[in-house]
Design a protein around this motif. Structure first.
Motif, PDB file in Angstrom:
ATOM      1  N   LYS A 143       0.822  -1.205   0.000  1.00 43.45           N
ATOM      2  CA  LYS A 143       0.000   0.000   0.000  1.00 43.45           C
ATOM      3  C   LYS A 143       0.860   1.261   0.000  1.00 43.45           C
ATOM      4  N   GLN A 144       1.877   1.298   0.856  1.00 49.76           N
ATOM      5  CA  GLN A 144       2.746   2.475   0.898  1.00 49.76           C
ATOM      6  C   GLN A 144       3.524   2.621  -0.404  1.00 49.76           C
ATOM      7  N   GLU A 159      -6.116   1.258   8.036  1.00 50.50           N
ATOM      8  CA  GLU A 159      -6.491   0.002   7.358  1.00 50.50           C
ATOM      9  C   GLU A 159      -6.593  -1.175   8.316  1.00 50.50           C
ATOM     10  N   SER A 202      -2.606   4.369   5.049  1.00 49.91           N
ATOM     11  CA  SER A 202      -1.340   3.875   4.506  1.00 49.91           C
ATOM     12  C   SER A 202      -0.964   4.552   3.190  1.00 49.91           C
ATOM     13  N   ASP A 203      -1.941   4.868   2.346  1.00 55.39           N
ATOM     14  CA  ASP A 203      -1.631   5.580   1.104  1.00 55.39           C
ATOM     15  C   ASP A 203      -0.958   6.921   1.380  1.00 55.39           C
ATOM     16  N   GLN A 223     -10.210  -7.103   3.920  1.00 56.25           N
ATOM     17  CA  GLN A 223      -8.807  -6.733   3.826  1.00 56.25           C
ATOM     18  C   GLN A 223      -8.064  -7.835   3.081  1.00 56.25           C
ATOM     19  N   TRP A 278      -2.875  -9.160   5.488  1.00 56.46           N
ATOM     20  CA  TRP A 278      -2.568  -7.730   5.603  1.00 56.46           C
ATOM     21  C   TRP A 278      -1.717  -7.469   6.841  1.00 56.46           C
TER      22      TRP A 278
END
Length: 331
Positions: free
Chosen positions: A14-15, A170, A199-200, A314, A318
């Motif tokens: 995600k990052q 998240e 997280s984005d 999710q 995750w």
């Protein structure tokens, strides 16, 4: 001028994927300032395909962070396009209560190769854990991150910025998210506040730092979008999603926490960090404001909730956590 080349370690997470999207997006109509080498252990995955779809400015490469030879080959391969100018590192969390020696070795390897190949700036996504005075008592993944940070700081030839993300929003998604929120609601004191981040947004902050490395060089930045008690979370989620935050009954959450040392450690860590912030008079609203200065699109919890599909599960595994691991007490 040719675009600068960035290596993204953990590019399909995600990052990492948020960083790649931000780094390859045109700014004010101009061509992207960066080309991205997206390193992943699964180059044939749907997530890798989504990165390739961003265009010729992204090259997806496969490598195993546990194999120095394969990672070195990525740096060597980048020489044909001018070499790696910058590196963003977001390593996979090994899981609650899991040994993190592998995580530490991976991080140190990337740092060493960055120095060897003349990288100008490295941005490392670590973790917020309260004041650095608490680092001597760090264990598992927190200890790995502390040691990677120290390894970075010891490299006089390397420009760096350390990001310290707080508790991921998240973590409240899907079935595991229902359990997570209920565990925090049942276990935390009513006035304990939890620092939160989407997280984005970490990837977007990292990209903004990479665009102005001199401004943030040598700094450790807490990456935070909101700071709430569990009651505040319920109100914010309702405001954003127009529905109650999903959770399981408190009695089940208490039973799971009683048999799960990993869940207890999360509650204890959040209590400890909150106490540390209060004791030291840290103004988290100033931390939030600084992050918004770096990346104006930061999400508070309500905005994040509004952007979510409440019915979506999710992704499996995750953040290194599985439903079976939680229920069996093995995480």
């Amino acid at each position: 001028m040719a675009p600068l080349q960035l290596l993204v370690v953990g590019a399909t997470g995600k990052q990492g994927s948020a960083f790649v999207r931000a780094a390859t997006a045109p700014v004010s109509g101009a061509d992207p300032a960066f080309r991205v080498v997206a390193l992943t252990r699964s180059p044939d995955s749907p997530a890798a395909a989504a990165l390739r779809a961003l265009g010729d400015c992204v090259t997806v490469v496969g490598a195993d962070l546990n194999d120095e030879k394969s990672v070195r080959a990525v740096f060597e391969g980048a020489k044909t396009d001018g070499g790696v100018w910058g590196v963003f590192v977001a390593l996979a969390f090994p899981g609650l209560g899991k040994d993190a020696a592998g995580e530490e070795a991976q991080g140190k390897l990337v740092v060493d190769l960055a120095c060897e190949y003349g990288v100008r700036h490295l941005v490392y996504s670590s973790a917020e854990r309260g004041h650095e005075s608490r680092d001597e008592g760090a264990t598992l993944s927190y200890l790995a991150k502390v040691n990677i940070e120290r390894h970075i700081k010891a490299k006089a030839e390397l420009g760096w910025t350390i990001l310290r993300p707080v508790f991921f929003m998240e973590n409240f998604k899907g079935t595991i998210g229902r359990i997570t929120f209920a565990v925090l609601r049942a276990g935390l004191k009513k006035d304990t506040k939890v620092q939160l981040i989407a997280s984005d947004d970490i990837g977007n902050v990292a990209c903004a730092v990479m665009r102005s490395p001199e401004q943030y060089a040598g700094q450790a930045i807490t990456v935070i979008g909101d700071h709430l008690t569990t009651r505040d979370m319920e109100a914010s989620y309702m405001r954003g999603a127009k529905s109650a935050i999903p959770s399981i009954p408190n009695i089940l959450a208490r039973s799971l926490t009683a048999m799960n040392p990993g869940a207890r450690s999360v509650v204890q860590m959040l209590e400890s960090v909150n106490a540390d912030l209060v004791e030291r008079g840290v103004k988290t609203e100033e931390r939030v404001a600084r992050c918004k200065e770096i990346y104006p699109g930061m999400h508070d919890f309500a905005a994040w909730a509004a952007s979510q599909d409440a019915s979506a599960e999710q992704a499996a595994g995750w953040n290194g956590v599985s439903l079976w691991g939680l229920l069996s007490g093995k995480q």
